[in-house]
Design an enzyme around this catalytic site. Structure first.
Site, PDB file in Angstrom:
ATOM      1  N   LEU A  33      12.681 -14.377   6.396  1.00  0.00           N
ATOM      2  CA  LEU A  33      11.816 -14.358   7.591  1.00  0.00           C
ATOM      3  C   LEU A  33      11.103 -13.017   7.789  1.00  0.00           C
ATOM      4  CD1 LEU A  33      13.819 -16.509  10.204  1.00  0.00           C
ATOM      5  CD2 LEU A  33      12.038 -17.222   8.617  1.00  0.00           C
ATOM      6  N   TYR A 140       1.028  -5.290  -7.507  1.00  0.00           N
ATOM      7  CA  TYR A 140       1.306  -6.692  -7.165  1.00  0.00           C
ATOM      8  C   TYR A 140       1.254  -7.561  -8.423  1.00  0.00           C
ATOM      9  CZ  TYR A 140       0.389 -11.456  -5.670  1.00  0.00           C
ATOM     10  OH  TYR A 140       0.422 -12.824  -5.541  1.00  0.00           O
ATOM     11  N   ARG A 281     -13.859  -3.306  -1.289  1.00  0.00           N
ATOM     12  CA  ARG A 281     -12.421  -3.124  -1.108  1.00  0.00           C
ATOM     13  C   ARG A 281     -11.843  -2.765  -2.482  1.00  0.00           C
ATOM     14  NH1 ARG A 281      -8.988  -8.311   0.915  1.00  0.00           N
ATOM     15  NH2 ARG A 281      -9.293  -8.895  -1.248  1.00  0.00           N
TER      16      ARG A 281
END
Ligand code: UFG
Length: 324
Positions: A33, A140, A281
């Site tokens: 969570l 990532y 970006r």
């Protein structure tokens, strides 16, 4: 089948749980969570556990006879991964290693892994097929590629069979409107555009309009969440038939520029969406489009929601239900 969905409270995981329940599987969810939402989990068996905690994860395996594991739990923000690489290697790689160790301990041998187009880095050709060189340009993508490589070794060593599914841009929402995208903070284009349409945001920033594309903005391959869930069902069928471990690219094979997405969203919502031009970006390749022929050929996978209007419409229905 008893299917463990790790990260079943997140965007893609929660849609997957819904599909598995529709198909009458017994679904068990683990999620820490940190990003997901308890109320997005539609099955009864839920454990708030971090898979890096082998004792707690082991208990879930000990109490359920798990047949297959789906692993959706990861951090997904490219920019953040450049700033805090350790967070990505710990959560995306080390935690996955811990999960695989438990799988080996409990002799669970079928694994479907959420990988990403980010394993390829800057495209050397387009559309991108599975043979494309893999040179991630951020932690990532690197963390996901490391898991793919680890899976090859776990197959050789322990006979753990896996399918890595490399999503391009996951988008849309549950067509019945029960679930949708709820990232906090939201960084993805389509939900942000729709927040600008609903007035939750004053404008959408276009990150660069000087790319080498027809309108200068970045092109991405948006794939509906329901189609991604369907690919996972096919991945288990593939593994259950005793096939070899494999990796597949998942996309529609058609790219849309940032401006085309904004235009389509204006069309769907019937609202004028205010635009702000912004610089590029960091880490954004100009174009990312999948060649998903292999998934079609081997898994028989054929996306249903190939029309960008449907993808945006479902996301818009979800946006209109805010606050969730
Ligand atoms: N964009 C904008 N404005 C915004 C947000 C995004 O112009 O406010 C642009 C981005 O620069 C990019 C495109 O919209 O060109 C899509 O951006 P997203 O953030 O929606 O998606 P990404 O392509 O950056 O990332 C997605 C997943 C990643 C995954 C990657 C793989 O979110 O987890 O695809 O290619 F790594």
């Amino acid at each position: 089948m008893n299917i463990l969905v790790v990260g079943g409270a997140g965007f893609i995981g929660s849609h997957m749980v819904k599909r598995l329940l529709v198909d009458h599987h017994n679904v068990i969810v683990i999620d820490n969570l940190s990003k997901g939402f308890r109320d997005a989990v539609l099955c009864d068996s839920f454990f708030e556990v971090d898979i890096i905690d082998k004792v707690a994860t082991g208990k879930v395996f000990a109490n359920h006879s798990i047949d297959v594991v789906f692993h959706f739990a990861s951090f997904i923000e490219v920019g953040e991964s450049v700033k805090f690489p350790e967070k990505y290697f710990k959560n995306n790689f080390e935690a996955t290693r811990s999960l695989l160790d438990i799988m080996v301990q409990f002799q669970v041998k079928q694994f479907v892994f959420s990988s990403t187009a980010a394993v390829f880095g800057n495209p050397e050709y387009s559309p991108i097929d599975e043979a494309h060189p893999k040179h991630p340009i951020n932690p990532y993508g690197e963390s996901k590629l490391m898991v793919e490589k680890m899976l090859e070794e776990f197959d050789k060593e322990y006979g753990l069979k896996s399918v890595s599914l490399r999503y391009f841009n996951a988008a849309g929402a549950d067509p019945q409107g029960e679930l949708g995208e709820r990232h906090n903070p939201e960084t993805h284009l389509i939900p942000l555009v729709l927040q600008a349409a609903s007035g939750r945001r004053d404008a959408i920033s276009i990150f660069g309009d000087d790319y080498d594309t027809p309108d200068g903005t970045c092109i991405r391959d948006y794939i509906h969440i329901t189609d991604l869930a369907d690919a996972h069902i096919r991945a288990i069928e593939y593994l259950r038939k005793g096939n070899q471990s494999a990796a597949f690219n998942l996309g529609n094979g058609k790219g849309f520029s940032v401006r085309e997405i904004i235009d389509a969203a204006e069309n769907v919502t019937n609202k004028k969406i205010p635009i702000r031009l912004h610089g590029r970006r960091a880490g954004d390749p100009a174009t990312l489009v999948a060649d998903a022929k292999l998934a079609n050929k081997v898994l028989g996978w054929k996306p249903e929601f190939t029309n960008i209007r449907d993808i945006i419409q479902h996301a818009w229905n979800w946006e209109n239900k805010f606050p969730w």
